[in-house]
Design an enzyme around this catalytic site. Sequence first.
Site, PDB file in Angstrom:
ATOM      1  N   GLY A  29      61.820  64.718  27.937  1.00  0.00           N
ATOM      2  CA  GLY A  29      61.452  65.956  28.605  1.00  0.00           C
ATOM      3  C   GLY A  29      60.822  65.668  29.952  1.00  0.00           C
ATOM      4  N   GLN A  35      55.655  66.926  37.209  1.00  0.00           N
ATOM      5  CA  GLN A  35      55.993  65.495  37.213  1.00  0.00           C
ATOM      6  C   GLN A  35      56.912  65.108  38.368  1.00  0.00           C
ATOM      7  OE1 GLN A  35      57.029  65.485  32.788  1.00  0.00           O
ATOM      8  NE2 GLN A  35      56.176  63.445  33.087  1.00  0.00           N
ATOM      9  N   CYS A  77      54.989  59.398  27.739  1.00  0.00           N
ATOM     10  CA  CYS A  77      55.200  60.295  28.876  1.00  0.00           C
ATOM     11  C   CYS A  77      55.745  59.494  30.046  1.00  0.00           C
ATOM     12  CB  CYS A  77      53.866  60.944  29.255  1.00  0.00           C
ATOM     13  SG  CYS A  77      53.966  62.076  30.653  1.00  0.00           S
ATOM     14  N   LEU A  78      56.726  60.051  30.751  1.00  0.00           N
ATOM     15  CA  LEU A  78      57.310  59.339  31.896  1.00  0.00           C
ATOM     16  C   LEU A  78      56.299  59.132  33.028  1.00  0.00           C
ATOM     17  CD1 LEU A  78      60.811  61.059  32.018  1.00  0.00           C
ATOM     18  CD2 LEU A  78      60.303  58.712  31.309  1.00  0.00           C
ATOM     19  N   HIS A 108      54.533  69.139  24.465  1.00  0.00           N
ATOM     20  CA  HIS A 108      54.139  68.159  25.480  1.00  0.00           C
ATOM     21  C   HIS A 108      54.443  68.685  26.895  1.00  0.00           C
ATOM     22  CE1 HIS A 108      53.899  63.797  26.899  1.00  0.00           C
ATOM     23  NE2 HIS A 108      54.436  64.414  27.934  1.00  0.00           N
ATOM     24  N   GLU A 109      55.663  69.206  27.084  1.00  0.00           N
ATOM     25  CA  GLU A 109      56.054  69.685  28.424  1.00  0.00           C
ATOM     26  C   GLU A 109      55.276  70.935  28.811  1.00  0.00           C
ATOM     27  OE1 GLU A 109      57.499  67.527  30.049  1.00  0.00           O
ATOM     28  OE2 GLU A 109      58.185  66.381  28.319  1.00  0.00           O
ATOM     29  N   HIS A 130      51.967  70.096  30.131  1.00  0.00           N
ATOM     30  CA  HIS A 130      52.013  69.654  31.536  1.00  0.00           C
ATOM     31  C   HIS A 130      51.852  70.836  32.492  1.00  0.00           C
ATOM     32  CE1 HIS A 130      52.957  65.398  31.865  1.00  0.00           C
ATOM     33  NE2 HIS A 130      53.908  65.464  30.943  1.00  0.00           N
TER      34      HIS A 130
HETATM   35 CO    CO Z   1      54.865  63.987  29.904  1.00  0.00          CO
END
Ligand code: CO
Length: 155
Positions: free
Chosen positions: A46, A51, A89-90, A131-132, A135
């Site tokens: 995701g 991000q 997480c990226l 999670h997204e 953010h």
């Molecule tokens: Co993340």
Amino acid sequence: MALRTIVQVGDEVLTKKCRPVTDFNDRLHQLLDDMAETLRDAGGLGLAAPQVGVLRACAIVEQADGSYVEIVNPVIEKSSGAVEEAEGCLSLPGRYGMVLRPEKVTVKAQDRNGNPITIEAEGYTARAFCHEIDHLSGHLFTELVTEYIDPEDLR
Ligand code: CO
């Protein structure tokens, strides 16, 4: 489409609350297309707009069948159950930790054209939605980690 740079932890943009999307225009479509390409390239589950440095409430989540769903102005309407699983997480490469999340969620959002959508998800996909969506209000999974994990243990 173009790859965008994924913002890394420590950048203030990851701690800010997104504004809602109000214009479902070419600019939004370009952003979502770029986010999909960036996510595919990075190999995550995701990606949220902050991000890639954009404080607008939209994100992309990979579903169980591998397809991507775009969620604009999403809210978690219902959730049930609780599962503790490893999460990453990226924006924090190499960091993994156990996080308690709902087992099932119902997400209400809009698509890229502003049409209302409702998505039901469970398991890892439900986790990715939570999670997204976190953010979009400036929250990172590290705030919820109960225990960090050595990435070697995930293989
Ligand atoms: Co993340």
